[in-house]
Design an enzyme around this catalytic site. Sequence first.
Site, mmCIF file in Angstrom:
data_model
loop_
_atom_site.group_PDB
_atom_site.id
_atom_site.type_symbol
_atom_site.label_atom_id
_atom_site.label_comp_id
_atom_site.label_asym_id
_atom_site.label_seq_id
_atom_site.Cartn_x
_atom_site.Cartn_y
_atom_site.Cartn_z
ATOM 1 N N MET A 155 -18.273 -28.933 -32.211
ATOM 2 C CA MET A 155 -19.235 -28.318 -31.360
ATOM 3 C C MET A 155 -18.800 -28.801 -29.745
ATOM 4 O O MET A 155 -18.965 -29.796 -29.467
ATOM 5 C CB MET A 155 -20.805 -28.552 -31.445
ATOM 6 N N CYS A 156 -17.950 -28.215 -29.008
ATOM 7 C CA CYS A 156 -17.408 -28.738 -27.786
ATOM 8 C C CYS A 156 -17.824 -27.590 -26.767
ATOM 9 O O CYS A 156 -17.965 -26.458 -26.793
ATOM 10 C CB CYS A 156 -15.931 -28.593 -27.830
ATOM 11 N N THR A 157 -17.965 -28.139 -25.519
ATOM 12 C CA THR A 157 -18.186 -27.479 -24.327
ATOM 13 C C THR A 157 -17.228 -27.769 -23.357
ATOM 14 O O THR A 157 -16.926 -28.926 -23.111
ATOM 15 C CB THR A 157 -19.791 -27.784 -23.792
ATOM 16 N N ARG A 208 -25.788 -24.391 -25.898
ATOM 17 C CA ARG A 208 -24.875 -25.101 -24.904
ATOM 18 C C ARG A 208 -24.222 -24.022 -23.885
ATOM 19 O O ARG A 208 -24.156 -24.368 -22.568
ATOM 20 C CB ARG A 208 -23.907 -25.866 -25.659
#
Length: 334
Positions: A4-6, A230
């Site tokens: 889970m990256c932003t 996010r």
Amino acid sequence: MTTMCTSLSFSALDGSKFLARTMDFAFELHGAPTFLPEEYQWTSSFDEEVYSTKYAIMGTGAKFGKNYMIADGFNEYGLSAAELYFANAAEYDQEPTDGAVNVVAEEFLLWALGNNKSIEDLNNNLKDVRIIESAKGVMGVNQPLHFIFSDATGATYVLEPQGNGLVLQEDKVGVMTNTPDYNWHKTNLANYLGAQPTNFAGKTFGEEEVIPLGQNGTFRLPGGYTAVDRFVRTAFIRESVEKPETAQQAVNMILHVLDSVTIPRGVNIKDNGESSYTQYQTVLDLTNKAMYFVPYGNRTIYSVAMTDDLIKNQSEPKQFPVAADQQFANLNDK
């Protein structure tokens, strides 16, 4: 193996342009600031073909197999990129194309940053490369990825392989997270038009006047760590924060934005019991060719610049070590 990256693009009032990201993953990447020189040779995991970069790259890297892999970074002309997980959505070519650069997904940024000066260059040259569906990647499986790019002009685009080739799409929001695709996230923002940085006024119900009990303008914002939450949270905060005057102030502000979506270890547990967490934060200054890196275990902000001396005289890959344990500034010594 989910992640889970932003990521977001950003600008300071002095004109400095940035791309930043959190790297959220369960598999320990051991990423560190890494410099790859001009003419760095790397080998495609798919067909063992050896390729060479034209331009120097600075980014978060680690050596896997024969190659130093870059998950995010910029090159000497200010083109930057980050790869993010695109689970159950990425669709790659099933067969290689003769005469093209055929790579697995995690090698794509070596080609993209190593051979293009700008978004315009990248768009013109995408016809020369193919991402192949293959189990020959460094993790024994091709990672489902999509990519965000930004260049020295601040232009920001996403590339989401969905079975229609490699096509750039402008990212006017300036944010990318994970599945669903960018268009879904962009449409979903319409559900949060009621969020605002200022307070809502009181209101009368019958004869009862109800007054705000505290800050209430952001009550609509989602608070979870899903890709949807996010994206919305980052888009809102990115748009609302005070605009920094200088590049140095921008780095500080961007890290505050990333903190709103940074995942502590133990909060997101996968089915197999592993914790997917923010292994690092990276801020890439595309104007001043500098990288800022914050590892999970040490909130010190490390910086490294791509200097002319580094480009001209560093002929081999170079990793810059960072302390794994938290460093402190002892005020008793002042």
